[in-house]
Design a protein around this motif. Sequence first.
Motif, mmCIF file in Angstrom:
data_model
loop_
_atom_site.group_PDB
_atom_site.id
_atom_site.type_symbol
_atom_site.label_atom_id
_atom_site.label_comp_id
_atom_site.label_asym_id
_atom_site.label_seq_id
_atom_site.Cartn_x
_atom_site.Cartn_y
_atom_site.Cartn_z
ATOM 1 N N HIS A 222 0.872 -1.173 0.000
ATOM 2 C CA HIS A 222 0.000 0.000 0.000
ATOM 3 C C HIS A 222 0.914 1.228 0.000
ATOM 4 C CE1 HIS A 222 -3.759 2.078 1.923
ATOM 5 N NE2 HIS A 222 -3.095 2.895 1.146
ATOM 6 N N ARG A 223 1.097 1.812 -1.189
ATOM 7 C CA ARG A 223 2.041 2.916 -1.351
ATOM 8 C C ARG A 223 1.351 4.255 -1.073
ATOM 9 N NH1 ARG A 223 4.271 -0.129 -6.687
ATOM 10 N NH2 ARG A 223 5.750 -1.495 -5.608
ATOM 11 N N LEU A 224 2.010 5.039 -0.224
ATOM 12 C CA LEU A 224 1.440 6.294 0.250
ATOM 13 C C LEU A 224 2.303 7.476 -0.167
ATOM 14 C CD1 LEU A 224 0.704 5.003 3.841
ATOM 15 C CD2 LEU A 224 -1.071 5.692 2.221
ATOM 16 N N GLU A 225 1.657 8.615 -0.230
ATOM 17 C CA GLU A 225 2.343 9.860 -0.500
ATOM 18 C C GLU A 225 3.446 10.065 0.537
ATOM 19 O OE1 GLU A 225 0.273 13.896 -2.106
ATOM 20 O OE2 GLU A 225 -0.283 13.240 -0.100
ATOM 21 N N GLY A 226 4.563 10.608 0.078
ATOM 22 C CA GLY A 226 5.660 10.846 0.999
ATOM 23 C C GLY A 226 6.662 9.710 1.048
ATOM 24 N N GLY A 227 6.532 8.761 0.107
ATOM 25 C CA GLY A 227 7.529 7.695 0.009
ATOM 26 C C GLY A 227 7.441 6.615 1.051
ATOM 27 N N LEU A 228 6.228 6.321 1.550
ATOM 28 C CA LEU A 228 6.040 5.245 2.520
ATOM 29 C C LEU A 228 5.186 4.136 1.924
ATOM 30 C CD1 LEU A 228 5.370 7.083 5.911
ATOM 31 C CD2 LEU A 228 7.475 5.945 5.177
ATOM 32 N N THR A 229 5.444 2.909 2.349
ATOM 33 C CA THR A 229 4.655 1.753 1.930
ATOM 34 C C THR A 229 4.220 0.978 3.162
ATOM 35 O OG1 THR A 229 5.771 1.509 -0.206
ATOM 36 C CG2 THR A 229 4.669 -0.438 0.679
ATOM 37 N N LEU A 230 2.918 0.756 3.267
ATOM 38 C CA LEU A 230 2.381 -0.123 4.309
ATOM 39 C C LEU A 230 2.311 -1.522 3.715
ATOM 40 C CD1 LEU A 230 1.183 -0.193 7.208
ATOM 41 C CD2 LEU A 230 -1.083 0.035 6.138
ATOM 42 N N HIS A 231 3.127 -2.410 4.247
ATOM 43 C CA HIS A 231 3.236 -3.779 3.735
ATOM 44 C C HIS A 231 2.465 -4.728 4.640
ATOM 45 C CE1 HIS A 231 5.463 -7.672 4.456
ATOM 46 N NE2 HIS A 231 5.100 -7.820 3.193
ATOM 47 N N SER A 232 1.677 -5.609 4.021
ATOM 48 C CA SER A 232 0.957 -6.613 4.809
ATOM 49 C C SER A 232 0.973 -7.955 4.099
ATOM 50 C CB SER A 232 -0.491 -6.180 5.093
ATOM 51 O OG SER A 232 -1.208 -5.970 3.897
ATOM 52 N N HIS A 233 0.811 -8.995 4.897
ATOM 53 C CA HIS A 233 0.713 -10.364 4.395
ATOM 54 C C HIS A 233 -0.415 -11.027 5.161
ATOM 55 C CE1 HIS A 233 1.653 -14.489 3.350
ATOM 56 N NE2 HIS A 233 2.645 -14.112 2.579
ATOM 57 N N LEU A 234 -1.275 -11.745 4.430
ATOM 58 C CA LEU A 234 -2.461 -12.317 5.067
ATOM 59 C C LEU A 234 -2.179 -13.605 5.825
ATOM 60 C CD1 LEU A 234 -5.051 -11.751 2.178
ATOM 61 C CD2 LEU A 234 -4.361 -10.188 4.008
ATOM 62 N N ARG A 235 -1.062 -14.273 5.490
ATOM 63 C CA ARG A 235 -0.770 -15.584 6.081
ATOM 64 C C ARG A 235 -2.001 -16.497 5.971
ATOM 65 N NH1 ARG A 235 3.748 -15.107 9.869
ATOM 66 N NH2 ARG A 235 5.473 -14.504 8.500
ATOM 67 N N MET A 236 -2.297 -17.276 7.016
ATOM 68 C CA MET A 236 -3.358 -18.285 6.896
ATOM 69 C C MET A 236 -4.764 -17.695 7.027
ATOM 70 S SD MET A 236 -1.946 -21.135 6.183
ATOM 71 C CE MET A 236 -3.342 -22.214 6.430
ATOM 72 N N ASP A 237 -4.950 -16.782 7.956
ATOM 73 C CA ASP A 237 -6.307 -16.359 8.307
ATOM 74 C C ASP A 237 -6.573 -14.870 8.093
ATOM 75 O OD1 ASP A 237 -6.965 -18.988 9.303
ATOM 76 O OD2 ASP A 237 -5.751 -18.518 11.065
ATOM 77 N N GLY A 238 -5.631 -14.149 7.554
ATOM 78 C CA GLY A 238 -5.791 -12.709 7.442
ATOM 79 C C GLY A 238 -6.737 -12.275 6.341
ATOM 80 N N SER A 239 -7.204 -11.039 6.469
ATOM 81 C CA SER A 239 -8.087 -10.471 5.444
ATOM 82 C C SER A 239 -8.072 -8.956 5.560
ATOM 83 C CB SER A 239 -9.524 -10.979 5.609
ATOM 84 O OG SER A 239 -10.102 -10.477 6.804
ATOM 85 N N TRP A 240 -8.369 -8.313 4.434
ATOM 86 C CA TRP A 240 -8.665 -6.884 4.413
ATOM 87 C C TRP A 240 -10.118 -6.741 3.989
ATOM 88 C CZ3 TRP A 240 -6.305 -2.564 6.000
ATOM 89 C CH2 TRP A 240 -4.916 -2.596 6.250
ATOM 90 N N ARG A 241 -10.916 -6.118 4.840
ATOM 91 C CA ARG A 241 -12.332 -5.894 4.543
ATOM 92 C C ARG A 241 -12.559 -4.416 4.279
ATOM 93 N NH1 ARG A 241 -15.890 -7.888 9.265
ATOM 94 N NH2 ARG A 241 -17.514 -7.282 7.789
ATOM 95 N N LEU A 242 -13.390 -4.142 3.279
ATOM 96 C CA LEU A 242 -13.754 -2.763 2.970
ATOM 97 C C LEU A 242 -15.187 -2.537 3.399
ATOM 98 C CD1 LEU A 242 -12.147 -2.119 -0.486
ATOM 99 C CD2 LEU A 242 -11.951 -0.624 1.504
ATOM 100 N N LEU A 243 -15.391 -1.494 4.192
ATOM 101 C CA LEU A 243 -16.720 -1.189 4.701
ATOM 102 C C LEU A 243 -17.061 0.253 4.341
ATOM 103 C CD1 LEU A 243 -16.117 -2.669 8.236
ATOM 104 C CD2 LEU A 243 -17.392 -3.768 6.411
ATOM 105 N N THR A 244 -18.298 0.469 3.951
ATOM 106 C CA THR A 244 -18.768 1.820 3.705
ATOM 107 C C THR A 244 -19.667 2.214 4.865
ATOM 108 O OG1 THR A 244 -18.672 1.505 1.323
ATOM 109 C CG2 THR A 244 -19.998 3.346 2.130
ATOM 110 N N VAL A 245 -19.255 3.213 5.608
ATOM 111 C CA VAL A 245 -19.998 3.640 6.788
ATOM 112 C C VAL A 245 -20.381 5.101 6.578
ATOM 113 C CG1 VAL A 245 -19.994 3.812 9.299
ATOM 114 C CG2 VAL A 245 -18.578 2.087 8.160
ATOM 115 N N THR A 246 -21.620 5.326 6.239
ATOM 116 C CA THR A 246 -22.071 6.680 5.947
ATOM 117 C C THR A 246 -22.790 7.261 7.156
ATOM 118 O OG1 THR A 246 -22.347 6.099 3.630
ATOM 119 C CG2 THR A 246 -23.404 8.114 4.382
ATOM 120 N N THR A 247 -22.263 8.348 7.669
ATOM 121 C CA THR A 247 -22.904 9.056 8.774
ATOM 122 C C THR A 247 -22.940 10.535 8.413
ATOM 123 O OG1 THR A 247 -20.880 9.576 9.979
ATOM 124 C CG2 THR A 247 -21.870 7.418 10.390
ATOM 125 N N GLY A 248 -23.595 11.315 9.229
ATOM 126 C CA GLY A 248 -23.651 12.740 8.959
ATOM 127 C C GLY A 248 -22.283 13.385 8.967
#
Length: 277
Positions: A55-81
Amino acid sequence: MPEGDAVWRTARRLHTALAGSALAGADLRVPALATRDLAGRRTLEVVPRGKHLLHRLEGGLTLHSHLRMDGSWRLLTVTTGAGVTPDHPATRRHTVRAVLWTDSALAVGDSLGMLDLVRTADEARVVGHLGPDLLDLAFDRDEALSNLVRQPGRPVAEALLDQRNLAGIGTIYASEPLFEHRISPWTPVGALSRHELGSVVDTARLWMVRSCRLGPTVPMTALARGPADGWLPGHYRVFGRRGRDCPRCGATITEQPIGEAPRERVISFCPTCQPTP
């Protein structure tokens, strides 16, 4: 463990939701990163590298992740005022390791096997050990085959699963192509011709690319004759079918561990179609 095609789809979902937007906040729940503030940094891109996510970010940083056996990335849309906030039940699980949010999306990394923050210029620190990525447009087939044959006495399934040889193959895309080509998982790499080994790699890559484009299915081939054989398009033929009949010869499909800890995996095969040499 999710394989290269599943990680590719995860990266695509994250990229679609986050790329171009500034992070409103980030909660990184590992001790080494707990105080890092990524708020205000724009997501440039989220890309896969084998089974890793960058996950490459502005400013020359990368957030690196590995899911291994049980990992996941979930996307949620949460709309509030007030827009999206991290106050969502999915973020309260004790296994959550990362929460990222923008004005329109909330991404939750649960049970992640790895989470690191590195300079983008230093990504090799976390993925530099990987062999050619099967889902890379510039996949170097010759390099992958050369890596595989460096240990000619090694069982072919074990060599395919070694991410240092080529990246992205897991037990599905080791089991199924070897079955397709009637090769025992325990055949020494050196006993296969370069053409045979290349055919296995080509099949794995073809099916992984097709899975990325069409969804996680195994394509129908000439070996599948219809519902009477107990196998339909979208179903695996040996993977996850221990104790069931082989769709090609009727023998009983089996599973056995291969490799040494911590890289030991369970491989599926037909002992009749794929006799041990």
